[in-house]
Design a protein around this motif. Structure first.
Motif, PDB file in Angstrom:
ATOM      1  N   GLN A   5      44.689  50.404  41.984  1.00 50.14           N
ATOM      2  CA  GLN A   5      45.572  50.708  43.100  1.00 50.14           C
ATOM      3  C   GLN A   5      45.731  52.205  43.319  1.00 50.14           C
ATOM      4  O   GLN A   5      45.884  52.653  44.463  1.00 50.14           O
ATOM      5  CB  GLN A   5      46.951  50.062  42.871  1.00 50.14           C
ATOM      6  CG  GLN A   5      47.909  50.144  44.046  1.00 50.14           C
ATOM      7  CD  GLN A   5      47.418  49.430  45.288  1.00 50.14           C
ATOM      8  OE1 GLN A   5      46.539  48.565  45.209  1.00 50.14           O
ATOM      9  NE2 GLN A   5      47.964  49.770  46.448  1.00 50.14           N
ATOM     10  N   ARG A   8      42.914  53.250  45.494  1.00 49.30           N
ATOM     11  CA  ARG A   8      43.157  52.760  46.857  1.00 49.30           C
ATOM     12  C   ARG A   8      44.148  53.664  47.588  1.00 49.30           C
ATOM     13  O   ARG A   8      43.936  54.044  48.742  1.00 49.30           O
ATOM     14  CB  ARG A   8      43.690  51.329  46.827  1.00 49.30           C
ATOM     15  CG  ARG A   8      42.692  50.274  46.380  1.00 49.30           C
ATOM     16  CD  ARG A   8      43.374  48.920  46.291  1.00 49.30           C
ATOM     17  NE  ARG A   8      42.451  47.838  46.002  1.00 49.30           N
ATOM     18  CZ  ARG A   8      42.815  46.586  45.822  1.00 49.30           C
ATOM     19  NH1 ARG A   8      44.095  46.249  45.886  1.00 49.30           N
ATOM     20  NH2 ARG A   8      41.912  45.647  45.566  1.00 49.30           N
ATOM     21  N   GLU A   9      45.226  54.008  46.920  1.00 47.55           N
ATOM     22  CA  GLU A   9      46.247  54.864  47.525  1.00 47.55           C
ATOM     23  C   GLU A   9      45.678  56.247  47.860  1.00 47.55           C
ATOM     24  O   GLU A   9      45.990  56.828  48.908  1.00 47.55           O
ATOM     25  CB  GLU A   9      47.450  55.005  46.586  1.00 47.55           C
ATOM     26  CG  GLU A   9      48.200  53.716  46.299  1.00 47.55           C
ATOM     27  CD  GLU A   9      49.169  53.329  47.399  1.00 47.55           C
ATOM     28  OE1 GLU A   9      49.338  54.114  48.356  1.00 47.55           O
ATOM     29  OE2 GLU A   9      49.766  52.236  47.294  1.00 47.55           O
ATOM     30  N   LEU A  35      33.523  50.558  45.384  1.00 49.13           N
ATOM     31  CA  LEU A  35      34.460  50.029  46.367  1.00 49.13           C
ATOM     32  C   LEU A  35      33.892  48.754  46.999  1.00 49.13           C
ATOM     33  O   LEU A  35      32.728  48.730  47.423  1.00 49.13           O
ATOM     34  CB  LEU A  35      34.697  51.084  47.450  1.00 49.13           C
ATOM     35  CG  LEU A  35      35.945  50.978  48.314  1.00 49.13           C
ATOM     36  CD1 LEU A  35      37.187  51.293  47.512  1.00 49.13           C
ATOM     37  CD2 LEU A  35      35.827  51.952  49.500  1.00 49.13           C
ATOM     38  N   ASP A  39      38.832  45.686  48.420  1.00 52.00           N
ATOM     39  CA  ASP A  39      39.465  47.003  48.285  1.00 52.00           C
ATOM     40  C   ASP A  39      39.647  47.647  49.656  1.00 52.00           C
ATOM     41  O   ASP A  39      40.704  48.215  49.964  1.00 52.00           O
ATOM     42  CB  ASP A  39      38.600  47.943  47.427  1.00 52.00           C
ATOM     43  CG  ASP A  39      38.526  47.527  45.976  1.00 52.00           C
ATOM     44  OD1 ASP A  39      39.561  47.143  45.411  1.00 52.00           O
ATOM     45  OD2 ASP A  39      37.424  47.591  45.414  1.00 52.00           O
ATOM     46  N   GLU A  42      42.426  46.239  51.665  1.00 54.90           N
ATOM     47  CA  GLU A  42      43.705  46.644  51.078  1.00 54.90           C
ATOM     48  C   GLU A  42      44.027  48.100  51.420  1.00 54.90           C
ATOM     49  O   GLU A  42      45.184  48.454  51.674  1.00 54.90           O
ATOM     50  CB  GLU A  42      43.672  46.447  49.555  1.00 54.90           C
ATOM     51  CG  GLU A  42      43.680  44.996  49.120  1.00 54.90           C
ATOM     52  CD  GLU A  42      44.946  44.264  49.543  1.00 54.90           C
ATOM     53  OE1 GLU A  42      46.006  44.892  49.633  1.00 54.90           O
ATOM     54  OE2 GLU A  42      44.863  43.040  49.791  1.00 54.90           O
ATOM     55  N   ILE A  43      42.999  48.964  51.444  1.00 50.88           N
ATOM     56  CA  ILE A  43      43.212  50.364  51.848  1.00 50.88           C
ATOM     57  C   ILE A  43      43.649  50.422  53.305  1.00 50.88           C
ATOM     58  O   ILE A  43      44.578  51.161  53.665  1.00 50.88           O
ATOM     59  CB  ILE A  43      41.923  51.182  51.626  1.00 50.88           C
ATOM     60  CG1 ILE A  43      41.644  51.314  50.122  1.00 50.88           C
ATOM     61  CG2 ILE A  43      42.027  52.562  52.279  1.00 50.88           C
ATOM     62  CD1 ILE A  43      40.240  51.777  49.796  1.00 50.88           C
ATOM     63  N   ALA A 158      38.001  50.265  55.588  1.00 49.22           N
ATOM     64  CA  ALA A 158      39.124  51.056  55.079  1.00 49.22           C
ATOM     65  C   ALA A 158      39.739  51.922  56.169  1.00 49.22           C
ATOM     66  O   ALA A 158      40.952  52.158  56.195  1.00 49.22           O
ATOM     67  CB  ALA A 158      38.655  51.927  53.913  1.00 49.22           C
TER      68      ALA A 158
END
Length: 262
Positions: A5, A8-9, A35, A39, A42-43, A158
């Protein structure tokens, strides 16, 4: 999950800053080749939630990579999707400042406005026909926050599927009164034709894109709701823009939509 995470952040923050500053970044998959698609979505959601927390509202969704040619280029066998927020809507009478964008392009799309909620899992084209209230002329403004549009599938997902904005024309046509599988579209830039296409280029039928989208977002706990705008994918190739450009997209039986840049 291929990355944690924290990564991702970090990627989400870099994409956010790139959009705010109109300064493109290197593609995230260069520094994080592990990636994956989960992922990437979620990004995308990290930055969407940030905008929602600041007061934006979800106005609909867009489908990307909806043509066979684009899927082959990306090495994938299905489209991707991004969010359309109310603050991303542009209007025909209001020019857009091109300097506030990175690498903007225009895409011509047969848009849909839902009059009813769509089912998620198992959604069919018949469900879409029953739920769509209006077919509308539309343009999607896409923009990659990644340098020179040199992106992989995970990079564009993303980056909210490279979405930037959307514009609807004035005309509204009931879906029962138009064959959405066979709508010719022509894009003019400064009075010259720069692209032509047909809605059949969108997964063979744009309704295929909408039903796919309903099923796909359901897997992330999202439903397509009454009032949502759905952009199923472009009927023409994407066209680069420059400051001062004036675009007109014309759709057979559906009217037109205009877009200006300063």
């Amino acid at each position: 999950m291929a990355v944690d995470q924290q990564v991702r952040e970090k990627i989400a923050a870099e994409l956010w800053q790139a959009e705010v500053s109109a300064t493109a970044i290197d593609r995230p998959t260069d520094s994080h080749p592990e990636l994956d698609v989960v992922d990437a979505y979620e990004i995308q959601l990290i930055n969407i939630r940030k905008r929602l927390d600041a007061g934006a509202k979800v106005a609909g969704h867009k489908v990307g990579l909806a043509s066979e040619a684009m899927q082959k280029m990306m090495g994938v066998d299905e489209p991707d999707y991004g969010h359309l927020l109310d603050e991303m809507q542009y209007f025909e009478e209001t020019p857009i400042d091109a300097k506030k964008l990175c690498f903007p392009r225009v895409e011509v799309e047969v848009g849909f406005i839902l009059g009813e909620d769509l089912p998620g899992e198992g959604c069919t084209n018949e469900d879409v026909i029953a739920a769509v209230e209006w077919v509308v002329p539309s343009i999607e403004l896409i923009d990659s926050r990644i340098k020179d549009w040199k992106i992989t599938l995970c990079d564009t997902i993303a980056d909210n599927a490279s979405s930037c904005g959307w514009i609807l024309g004035q005309q509204r046509v009931p879906i029962s009164e138009i064959d959405t599988a066979d709508i010719d579209a022509v894009l003019h830039r400064n009075g010259e034709i720069v692209a032509k296409g047909n809605s059949s280029a969108v997964l063979g039928h744009p309704l295929n894109a909408v039903s796919w989208l309903a099923r796909k977002v359901d897997s992330f706990g999202v439903r397509l709701r009454k009032g949502d705008v759905i952009l199923p994918g472009t009927a023409t190739r994407a066209i680069d823009i420059s400051s001062g450009d004036h675009f007109v997209a014309e759709f057979a039986g559906l009217g037109s939509v205009t877009l200006d840049f300063t």
